[in-house]
Design a protein around this motif. Structure first.
Motif, PDB file in Angstrom:
ATOM      1  N   ARG A  61       0.802  -1.224   0.000  1.00 42.98           N
ATOM      2  CA  ARG A  61       0.000   0.000   0.000  1.00 42.98           C
ATOM      3  C   ARG A  61       0.837   1.276   0.000  1.00 42.98           C
ATOM      4  O   ARG A  61       0.304   2.358  -0.248  1.00 42.98           O
ATOM      5  CB  ARG A  61      -0.929  -0.002   1.217  1.00 42.98           C
ATOM      6  N   LEU A  62       2.119   1.169   0.318  1.00 41.06           N
ATOM      7  CA  LEU A  62       2.991   2.346   0.386  1.00 41.06           C
ATOM      8  C   LEU A  62       4.198   2.156  -0.529  1.00 41.06           C
ATOM      9  O   LEU A  62       5.334   2.029  -0.067  1.00 41.06           O
ATOM     10  CB  LEU A  62       3.454   2.573   1.831  1.00 41.06           C
ATOM     11  N   PRO A  63       3.965   2.134  -1.842  1.00 44.84           N
ATOM     12  CA  PRO A  63       5.070   1.830  -2.765  1.00 44.84           C
ATOM     13  C   PRO A  63       6.159   2.897  -2.789  1.00 44.84           C
ATOM     14  O   PRO A  63       7.272   2.629  -3.231  1.00 44.84           O
ATOM     15  CB  PRO A  63       4.367   1.712  -4.124  1.00 44.84           C
ATOM     16  N   GLY A  64       5.881   4.106  -2.315  1.00 45.97           N
ATOM     17  CA  GLY A  64       6.890   5.152  -2.305  1.00 45.97           C
ATOM     18  C   GLY A  64       7.793   5.119  -1.099  1.00 45.97           C
ATOM     19  O   GLY A  64       8.728   5.930  -1.000  1.00 45.97           O
ATOM     20  N   LEU A  65       7.537   4.180  -0.167  1.00 42.53           N
ATOM     21  CA  LEU A  65       8.304   4.101   1.069  1.00 42.53           C
ATOM     22  C   LEU A  65       8.959   2.726   1.202  1.00 42.53           C
ATOM     23  O   LEU A  65       8.552   1.766   0.555  1.00 42.53           O
ATOM     24  CB  LEU A  65       7.394   4.356   2.272  1.00 42.53           C
ATOM     25  N   VAL A  66       9.957   2.642   2.077  1.00 39.50           N
ATOM     26  CA  VAL A  66      10.597   1.371   2.397  1.00 39.50           C
ATOM     27  C   VAL A  66      10.048   0.921   3.744  1.00 39.50           C
ATOM     28  O   VAL A  66      10.201   1.623   4.745  1.00 39.50           O
ATOM     29  CB  VAL A  66      12.126   1.500   2.463  1.00 39.50           C
ATOM     30  N   VAL A  67       9.406  -0.242   3.784  1.00 30.52           N
ATOM     31  CA  VAL A  67       8.848  -0.787   5.017  1.00 30.52           C
ATOM     32  C   VAL A  67       9.803  -1.839   5.548  1.00 30.52           C
ATOM     33  O   VAL A  67      10.157  -2.784   4.838  1.00 30.52           O
ATOM     34  CB  VAL A  67       7.453  -1.387   4.785  1.00 30.52           C
ATOM     35  N   ALA A  68      10.250  -1.671   6.803  1.00 32.36           N
ATOM     36  CA  ALA A  68      11.242  -2.571   7.389  1.00 32.36           C
ATOM     37  C   ALA A  68      10.730  -3.102   8.719  1.00 32.36           C
ATOM     38  O   ALA A  68      10.072  -2.388   9.477  1.00 32.36           O
ATOM     39  CB  ALA A  68      12.561  -1.846   7.599  1.00 32.36           C
ATOM     40  N   THR A  69      11.048  -4.365   9.006  1.00 30.31           N
ATOM     41  CA  THR A  69      10.690  -4.964  10.296  1.00 30.31           C
ATOM     42  C   THR A  69      11.921  -5.141  11.184  1.00 30.31           C
ATOM     43  O   THR A  69      11.820  -5.673  12.284  1.00 30.31           O
ATOM     44  CB  THR A  69      10.012  -6.331  10.103  1.00 30.31           C
ATOM     45  N   THR A  70      13.078  -4.707  10.701  1.00 28.58           N
ATOM     46  CA  THR A  70      14.300  -4.696  11.508  1.00 28.58           C
ATOM     47  C   THR A  70      14.758  -3.254  11.654  1.00 28.58           C
ATOM     48  O   THR A  70      14.382  -2.380  10.857  1.00 28.58           O
ATOM     49  CB  THR A  70      15.414  -5.528  10.854  1.00 28.58           C
ATOM     50  N   VAL A  71      15.563  -2.991  12.662  1.00 26.51           N
ATOM     51  CA  VAL A  71      16.017  -1.623  12.909  1.00 26.51           C
ATOM     52  C   VAL A  71      16.894  -1.172  11.740  1.00 26.51           C
ATOM     53  O   VAL A  71      17.922  -1.795  11.448  1.00 26.51           O
ATOM     54  CB  VAL A  71      16.805  -1.545  14.227  1.00 26.51           C
ATOM     55  N   PRO A  72      16.495  -0.109  11.037  1.00 25.12           N
ATOM     56  CA  PRO A  72      17.290   0.333   9.887  1.00 25.12           C
ATOM     57  C   PRO A  72      18.595   0.982  10.325  1.00 25.12           C
ATOM     58  O   PRO A  72      18.755   1.415  11.472  1.00 25.12           O
ATOM     59  CB  PRO A  72      16.360   1.360   9.209  1.00 25.12           C
ATOM     60  N   ALA A  73      19.557   1.046   9.400  1.00 19.08           N
ATOM     61  CA  ALA A  73      20.856   1.640   9.709  1.00 19.08           C
ATOM     62  C   ALA A  73      20.716   3.117  10.030  1.00 19.08           C
ATOM     63  O   ALA A  73      21.415   3.647  10.897  1.00 19.08           O
ATOM     64  CB  ALA A  73      21.813   1.427   8.535  1.00 19.08           C
ATOM     65  N   GLU A  74      19.809   3.802   9.310  1.00 17.70           N
ATOM     66  CA  GLU A  74      19.568   5.213   9.553  1.00 17.70           C
ATOM     67  C   GLU A  74      18.242   5.381  10.283  1.00 17.70           C
ATOM     68  O   GLU A  74      17.384   4.493  10.260  1.00 17.70           O
ATOM     69  CB  GLU A  74      19.555   5.985   8.232  1.00 17.70           C
ATOM     70  N   ARG A  75      18.078   6.514  10.921  1.00 15.12           N
ATOM     71  CA  ARG A  75      16.849   6.769  11.660  1.00 15.12           C
ATOM     72  C   ARG A  75      15.648   6.738  10.707  1.00 15.12           C
ATOM     73  O   ARG A  75      15.665   7.399   9.662  1.00 15.12           O
ATOM     74  CB  ARG A  75      16.909   8.132  12.355  1.00 15.12           C
ATOM     75  N   PRO A  76      14.604   5.962  11.032  1.00 10.92           N
ATOM     76  CA  PRO A  76      13.449   5.889  10.130  1.00 10.92           C
ATOM     77  C   PRO A  76      12.653   7.185  10.131  1.00 10.92           C
ATOM     78  O   PRO A  76      12.663   7.941  11.115  1.00 10.92           O
ATOM     79  CB  PRO A  76      12.628   4.740  10.721  1.00 10.92           C
ATOM     80  N   ALA A  77      11.968   7.427   9.023  1.00  7.80           N
ATOM     81  CA  ALA A  77      11.094   8.602   8.953  1.00  7.80           C
ATOM     82  C   ALA A  77       9.874   8.418   9.849  1.00  7.80           C
ATOM     83  O   ALA A  77       9.398   9.367  10.476  1.00  7.80           O
ATOM     84  CB  ALA A  77      10.659   8.841   7.509  1.00  7.80           C
ATOM     85  N   ARG A  78       9.371   7.178   9.906  1.00  4.03           N
ATOM     86  CA  ARG A  78       8.189   6.877  10.712  1.00  4.03           C
ATOM     87  C   ARG A  78       8.368   5.514  11.376  1.00  4.03           C
ATOM     88  O   ARG A  78       9.053   4.636  10.861  1.00  4.03           O
ATOM     89  CB  ARG A  78       6.914   6.851   9.852  1.00  4.03           C
TER      90      ARG A  78
END
Length: 206
Positions: free
Chosen positions: A105-122
Motif C-alpha cells: 500500500r505504500l510503494p513510495g516508502l521502504v517498510v522494514a521490520t528490523t532496525v534500519p541503519a539510519e533513523r526511520p522517517a516513521r
C-alpha cells in the motif's frame, strides 16, 4: 533374560506401541501462514533515497502468542485447533503480514521490520488485545495502533479499533482467510495514517 529386565523391555515395547498408535490415529495438522501470497511477477524496485517506515513487533496477548490456532468457545474457554496450526508464533505472523501489506500500500516508502541503519522517517506500533474466531461465526480483532515520528517519537496518527470479519465456514482455512482480511484491514488504516503524516509518500489503495 532376567525377569526384571524382561519386564522393563515389555514396558518399553508397550509404550512404543501406544506412541505409534497415537501417531497413526489421523493426519498431521495443516500448517498455515497469515497474509496474501506475494506476487510471482518479476520486479526490481530501487530503495535508495526512499523514506523508511519501521514496523515494530506487534504485541499479542501471551495466550494467543503460540503456534496454535486458538478458537474461542462459549464463555472464557479457548481451545487449540486439532487440525491446523501456525507456521510461526502469532505475533511474528501478524507482524510479517502487516509489513507485507504496508509495503503493497505504500510503494513510495521502504517498510522494514528490523532496525534500519539510519533513523526511520516513521515508526509503526501496534498492539492486539483480542484476535480470535468466535462461536457465532465471526473473527474479532481488537487493538490499537500509532504512527510515530522517527526523530522526535511524537505520535502523529493512531486509533483504537474493533474489527470483525465473517467466517465463510468452520474450517481452519476459513479462519485463516478471515484473520488475514482483518490484518489487511488494520494495515490499510495504518497506511492511511502514514500517508497523512509523511510528505511525498505515494498512495495505493485496494
Amino acid at each position: 533374560m532376567r525377569p526384571g529386565r524382561r519386564a522393563v523391555t515389555l514396558a518399553m515395547l508397550g509404550a512404543a506401541g501406544v506412541t505409534l498408535a497415537a501417531c497413526s490415529s489421523g493426519p498431521p495438522p495443516v500448517t498455515y501462514v497469515l497474509g496474501t501470497p506475494a506476487s510471482d511477477s518479476s520486479a526490481t524496485v530501487p530503495l535508495a533515497g526512499r523514506p523508511v517506515v519501521e514496523v515494530k513487533p506487534v504485541l499479542v496477548p501471551d495466550y494467543l502468542d503460540t503456534s496454535d490456532i486458538q478458537l474461542r468457545r462459549d464463555g472464557n474457554v479457548v481451545a487449540p485447533s486439532t487440525t491446523g496450526r501456525w507456521a510461526e508464533r502469532l505475533s511474528a505472523g501478524v507482524t510479517r503480514a502487516m509489513a507485507a501489506e504496508l509495503t503493497r500500500r505504500l510503494p513510495g516508502l521502504v517498510v522494514a521490520t528490523t532496525v534500519p541503519a539510519e533513523r526511520p522517517a516513521r515508526q509503526v506500533l501496534a498492539e492486539i488485545q483480542s484476535f480470535e474466531p468466535r462461536s457465532n461465526g465471526v473473527v474479532v480483532l481488537v487493538g490499537r495502533w500509532r504512527v510515530l515520528d522517527g526523530a522526535a517519537r511524537d505520535t502523529l496518527a493512531g486509533e483504537s479499533v474493533s474489527l470483525t470479519a465473517p467466517l465463510a465456514g468452520q474450517g481452519d482455512a476459513e479462519v485463516v482467510a478471515a484473520m488475514t482480511r482483518l490484518i489487511e484491514d488494520l494495515a490499510g488504516r495504518i497506511a492511511d495514517g502514514v500517508r497523512r503524516t509523511t510528505p511525498g509518500s505515494a498512495s495505493r489503495r485496494g
